[in-house]
Motif scaffolding. Structure first.
Motif, PDB file in Angstrom:
ATOM      1  N   ALA A 158       0.821  -1.205   0.000  1.00 51.26           N
ATOM      2  CA  ALA A 158       0.000   0.000   0.000  1.00 51.26           C
ATOM      3  C   ALA A 158       0.860   1.262   0.000  1.00 51.26           C
ATOM      4  N   LEU A 159       1.977   1.229   0.727  1.00 52.29           N
ATOM      5  CA  LEU A 159       2.867   2.394   0.752  1.00 52.29           C
ATOM      6  C   LEU A 159       3.491   2.663  -0.609  1.00 52.29           C
ATOM      7  N   SER A 160       3.980   1.622  -1.251  1.00 54.95           N
ATOM      8  CA  SER A 160       4.716   1.795  -2.497  1.00 54.95           C
ATOM      9  C   SER A 160       3.826   1.998  -3.704  1.00 54.95           C
ATOM     10  N   HIS A 161       2.503   1.847  -3.557  1.00 52.77           N
ATOM     11  CA  HIS A 161       1.595   2.043  -4.681  1.00 52.77           C
ATOM     12  C   HIS A 161       0.615   3.181  -4.411  1.00 52.77           C
ATOM     13  N   GLN A 162       1.028   4.171  -3.644  1.00 51.37           N
ATOM     14  CA  GLN A 162       0.153   5.313  -3.406  1.00 51.37           C
ATOM     15  C   GLN A 162      -0.055   6.151  -4.654  1.00 51.37           C
ATOM     16  N   HIS A 174       5.499  10.549  -6.891  1.00 52.78           N
ATOM     17  CA  HIS A 174       6.455   9.453  -6.853  1.00 52.78           C
ATOM     18  C   HIS A 174       6.675   9.057  -5.402  1.00 52.78           C
ATOM     19  N   VAL A 175       6.705   7.771  -5.125  1.00 52.28           N
ATOM     20  CA  VAL A 175       6.891   7.279  -3.771  1.00 52.28           C
ATOM     21  C   VAL A 175       8.087   6.337  -3.759  1.00 52.28           C
ATOM     22  N   HIS A 176       9.028   6.594  -2.849  1.00 52.34           N
ATOM     23  CA  HIS A 176      10.143   5.689  -2.617  1.00 52.34           C
ATOM     24  C   HIS A 176      10.023   5.143  -1.201  1.00 52.34           C
ATOM     25  N   VAL A 177      10.038   3.848  -1.060  1.00 51.74           N
ATOM     26  CA  VAL A 177      10.038   3.205   0.250  1.00 51.74           C
ATOM     27  C   VAL A 177      11.387   2.506   0.392  1.00 51.74           C
ATOM     28  N   LEU A 178      12.235   3.025   1.262  1.00 50.80           N
ATOM     29  CA  LEU A 178      13.569   2.470   1.473  1.00 50.80           C
ATOM     30  C   LEU A 178      13.519   1.571   2.696  1.00 50.80           C
ATOM     31  N   GLY A 179      13.710   0.276   2.497  1.00 49.80           N
ATOM     32  CA  GLY A 179      13.625  -0.683   3.595  1.00 49.80           C
ATOM     33  C   GLY A 179      14.960  -1.344   3.844  1.00 49.80           C
ATOM     34  N   LEU A 180      15.492  -1.173   5.066  1.00 54.46           N
ATOM     35  CA  LEU A 180      16.742  -1.825   5.461  1.00 54.46           C
ATOM     36  C   LEU A 180      16.412  -3.203   6.029  1.00 54.46           C
ATOM     37  N   LEU A 181      17.047  -4.233   5.488  1.00 55.69           N
ATOM     38  CA  LEU A 181      16.743  -5.610   5.872  1.00 55.69           C
ATOM     39  C   LEU A 181      18.042  -6.325   6.220  1.00 55.69           C
TER      40      LEU A 181
END
Length: 330
Positions: A158-162, A174-181
């Motif tokens: 849902a966050l990355s397809h706003q 444009h939405v960027h979701v930066l996830g550290l894994l």
């Protein structure tokens, strides 16, 4: 004393200091911009040997310099430690959501975020601010250890397809979701699911003091492509790029999953020893028509008896030359 100019061969170019600095700056911008180019979820996979928070902060700095809104969900380090190294102009653009101080609201001071981590993520999904936005999650591993994997994946989607939600009166550019894994903390199931959600996947590794980033791009309706950058993070979270491999489109093996050797645990040998090879070469197989066998058949001895085959057909045999198998009941 002036030194004579260098003589160059065909195809060589003179690299002046200003030109070298300019090209390194262009390559540095290309690395960060290529990671952020596709938007959506950007997965940063680090390890114990090669930490990824520095690269995460470098990407945050790049997004802030482009004038984007930057939201940071801090779970593993304090806000003061995370903001350390940024100048005042970058820190003023960061909206920090602190889950490190009191994530479960045990202190009852009212400083905890309402709804916990899931409430913060849902609030980010329902926000109405226009313009490009970068959401940094530090880290996804912390969220996966405190929330169900399905819930985290649905929220990330849902966050990355706003920017593609129907009926939105103020769509996001444009939405960027930066996830550290942290790769060592999770099994192949969550890692594979998050990898499928990501449009860009960065795997950090290296040799000795040289860090490398293997970047996998998943563009819609195209084959995945990947390239490798060798770089170092500066004290101000700039990126000093030392080299880059050419972009490739062949299937990309997972660098964190060791390849399976199909020759292990076999009940037979695939290779012969030296003695076994000699024994194999000296053995004459029954179907091999050697010269010795040919001479034995052609040149029979004088006292050697010869054999003949006599065939007397049965009286009831009905031999049909056109259909010899006519008597068979097929």
């Amino acid at each position: 004393m002036n030194s004579p100019p260098l003589s160059l061969g065909a195809g060589q170019q003179v690299m002046t200091p200003s030109k070298g600095v300019g090209e390194r700056k262009i390559r540095r911008l290309e690395m960060l911009e290529s990671v952020l180019a596709l938007g959506g979820l950007v997965l940063l996979r680090d390890s114990v040997e090669w930490e990824g928070r520095s690269l995460l902060k470098a990407l945050i700095k790049k997004s802030a310099l482009r004038g984007e809104q930057v939201h940071v969900l801090g779970c593993e380090v304090s806000e003061e430690e995370f903001r350390e190294g940024f100048d005042s102009s970058i820190n003023s653009q960061l909206v920090y959501h602190d889950l490190f101080r009191d994530p479960l609201n045990w202190s009852k001071t009212g400083e905890a975020l309402p709804g916990g981590p899931l409430g913060v993520l849902r609030a980010m999904c329902s926000r109405t601010g226009p313009g490009p936005v970068t959401i940094a999650l530090d880290s996804l591993s912390w969220l996966l250890l405190h929330l169900p994997c399905t819930t985290v994946c649905q929220t990330l989607h849902a966050l990355s397809h706003q920017d593609s939600r129907p009926g939105d009166s103020s769509p996001v550019e444009h939405v960027h979701v930066l996830g550290l894994l942290h790769g060592e903390l999770h099994g192949p199931g969550p890692m594979g699911t998050l990898s499928a959600l990501a449009r860009t996947e960065v795997t950090l590794s290296g040799t000795r003091s040289q860090a490398s980033a293997h970047i996998l791009y998943r563009r819609p309706q195209q084959r995945p492509t990947h390239e490798t950058h060798w770089f170092s993070i500066l004290s101000d979270f700039g990126v000093d790029l030392q080299g880059v491999s050419p972009l490739k489109s062949q299937p990309h093996p997972d660098p964190l999953t060791p390849p399976v050797d199909p020759t292990t645990h076999l009940t037979f040998n695939l290779h012969l020893s030296k003695k076994e090879k000699e024994a194999k070469d000296s053995l004459t197989l029954p179907f091999q028509f050697s010269s010795e066998k040919q001479q034995a058949l052609l040149c029979r001895g004088l006292g050697q008896a010869t054999s003949h085959i006599f065939y007397e057909p049965d009286a009831y045999d009905d031999l049909d030359q056109e259909d010899p198998d006519d008597d068979l009941d097929i």
